[in-house]
Write an enzyme that holds these catalytic residues in place. Sequence first.
Site, short mmCIF file in Angstrom:
data_model
loop_
_atom_site.label_atom_id
_atom_site.label_comp_id
_atom_site.label_asym_id
_atom_site.label_seq_id
_atom_site.Cartn_x
_atom_site.Cartn_y
_atom_site.Cartn_z
N ASP A 54 10.67 -7.32 -4.95
CA ASP A 54 11.07 -6.04 -5.98
C ASP A 54 11.23 -5.39 -5.10
O ASP A 54 10.76 -5.68 -3.63
CB ASP A 54 10.01 -5.72 -6.98
CG ASP A 54 9.08 -5.67 -6.51
OD1 ASP A 54 8.60 -5.46 -5.51
OD2 ASP A 54 8.34 -6.32 -7.39
N ASP A 90 10.89 -1.12 -3.73
CA ASP A 90 9.99 0.04 -4.25
C ASP A 90 10.73 1.14 -2.78
O ASP A 90 11.43 0.93 -1.93
CB ASP A 90 9.39 -0.07 -3.41
CG ASP A 90 7.99 -1.28 -4.13
OD1 ASP A 90 8.81 -0.58 -5.99
OD2 ASP A 90 7.32 -1.48 -5.08
N ASP A 128 -2.06 0.34 0.94
CA ASP A 128 -3.44 -1.02 1.28
C ASP A 128 -3.79 -1.09 2.12
O ASP A 128 -5.07 -0.80 3.29
CB ASP A 128 -4.03 -1.85 -0.28
CG ASP A 128 -2.13 -2.56 -0.15
OD1 ASP A 128 -1.17 -2.38 0.09
OD2 ASP A 128 -2.50 -3.35 -0.84
P1 ATP Z 1 4.85 -8.55 -4.13
O1 ATP Z 1 5.38 -8.92 -2.80
O2 ATP Z 1 3.54 -9.33 -4.71
O3 ATP Z 1 5.38 -7.12 -4.92
P2 ATP Z 1 3.87 -5.77 -2.72
O4 ATP Z 1 3.18 -5.29 -1.62
O5 ATP Z 1 5.28 -4.88 -2.84
O6 ATP Z 1 3.57 -6.57 -3.33
P3 ATP Z 1 3.25 -4.03 -5.25
O7 ATP Z 1 2.26 -4.19 -5.80
O8 ATP Z 1 4.68 -4.58 -5.67
O9 ATP Z 1 2.74 -5.21 -3.85
O10 ATP Z 1 2.72 -2.62 -4.79
C1 ATP Z 1 3.94 -2.16 -3.55
C2 ATP Z 1 3.10 -1.19 -2.63
O11 ATP Z 1 2.39 -0.13 -3.14
C3 ATP Z 1 2.59 -2.37 -1.74
O12 ATP Z 1 3.58 -2.83 -1.01
C4 ATP Z 1 1.57 -1.14 -1.07
O13 ATP Z 1 2.00 -0.69 0.21
C5 ATP Z 1 1.29 -0.33 -2.43
N1 ATP Z 1 0.22 -0.45 -3.30
C6 ATP Z 1 -0.08 -1.26 -4.34
N2 ATP Z 1 -0.79 -1.57 -4.51
C7 ATP Z 1 -1.53 -0.41 -4.17
C8 ATP Z 1 -3.20 -0.31 -4.43
N3 ATP Z 1 -4.40 -0.82 -4.92
N4 ATP Z 1 -3.88 -0.02 -3.02
C9 ATP Z 1 -2.98 1.28 -2.34
N5 ATP Z 1 -1.74 0.87 -1.95
C10 ATP Z 1 -0.62 -0.07 -3.21
MG MG Z 2 6.10 -5.50 -4.88
#
Ligand code: ATP
Ligand code: MG
Length: 427
Positions: free
Chosen positions: A54, A56, A140
């Site tokens: 996805d 963001d 994170d």
């Molecule tokens: P995925 O490929 O699983 O979607 P993602 O890195 O995009 O991985 P998401 O859960 O969609 O993970 O979260 C989007 C972004 O938000 C992350 O890349 C990170 O920057 C931030 N984020 C998500 N969860 C946390 C957390 N628990 N603490 C700090 N930052 C977070």
């Molecule tokens: Mg994501």
Amino acid sequence: MEPIILKRSDHNVSRKNISSAAIKVLYHLKDEGYTAYLAGGGVRDLILNRNPKDFDVATDATPEQLRKIFRNCRLVGRRFRLAHILFRGEIIETSTFRAPVPEDPDDTVHCDNTLRVGESGMVMRDNIFGTPEEDALRRDFTINALFYNIADFSVIDFAGGLKDLENKTIRVIGEPDKRFAEDPVRMIRAARFAGTLGFDIEKEAYESICRNKDLLAHAAPSRMYEEVQKLFFCGHAKDVFQWLEKTDLLHPMFHDFSHWIDEDKARHDWVIQTLEQMDRWREAGLRIHPALLFALIFGEYHEYLIDQLIQDGQMPQDAARNAVQGHLRGMCENVRVPKTVIYQVSDIMDNQRRFERTQGRRPQRFIQSRGFLDAFLYFKFSAKAHSRNGELLEFWTEMRKNTPQKTSSRKGRGPRKPKNNPEMPID
Ligand code: ATP
Ligand code: MG
């Protein structure tokens, strides 16, 4: 701190690989005079030449401003208000740059809301807007803190994420002990990213996880449920599981189950086989629903629990339900498995007895019942995993071919079960 900025000619992030919905949001924000960055996992995956799940967006527009400039916008989130910008088939999560958790809860300079830090140092509320740098640094891991700027197509790195991507390292931004205390779910995320991307967890972060794993008990059970699903549906479930074992996160996550696995290598092998099967399904683009996931992963453990209850004198027809529901309800303190999923898992296990009954009209009735397909998938999987019940498996496979499927009108029969693919291959 000055960020590293890579101009367009120095990186591989291309608008071609960004969804048209995300591109529309970015350009619309820019045209309205706001800063608009693609943020987080999307940028990470594009740099790694992976397909992002996805996209963001991070911006300096506030949620209220977002609502004004996007008609297709819905504000969501209790903990932090952000905008969902809705397109056909896609939602672009758009959030205002957020500040990190202040050291002192009174020190909320750009605060438009209150903040509480719980006893264990966990953040209870953090609706505080910040600068792009602050927004990057409250994320994170360094690899998740990269921005792609639509204004000049540059990649902006405030946290050293580009170097860590190159070195295949999961590194926590800031002090690991503190960041994991703020949000213990980050520890599981570290294992997921390490497993999915084939990265290493940096030494300090790794040691911190080993020290702090029991903080998972403080994580919100509903968030744990979401993360647990991501762990096992990510396509690299086996690698992720091995990280959970290595860091010993498995114990606080699945307490009884993990102790049971530790007692016998054959039990461990079942779990690994299940996860390998999940990964093959994923690779083939097949999805199973959460109840099947839990039925399969915990299958051997549930069978063990059922046997124990029968030995203790319970009737077989009660044992499956009691065993499965007892285990999954107990697990809910940590990981909130929804009730419907618990009932479906217990149906799958309870139905296993019916595969032994091959006489009369019973097989047809079973095949035409609602729970058959899930139960059959479990039966097939366990027959193949243990090289047992070969004849029964043949009987049911044949029987199924020769039994017409009922096309039922579903009036008044309760919620529809998520569908699995009836012909999920087991190899
Ligand atoms: P995925 O490929 O699983 O979607 P993602 O890195 O995009 O991985 P998401 O859960 O969609 O993970 O979260 C989007 C972004 O938000 C992350 O890349 C990170 O920057 C931030 N984020 C998500 N969860 C946390 C957390 N628990 N603490 C700090 N930052 C977070
Ligand atoms: Mg994501």
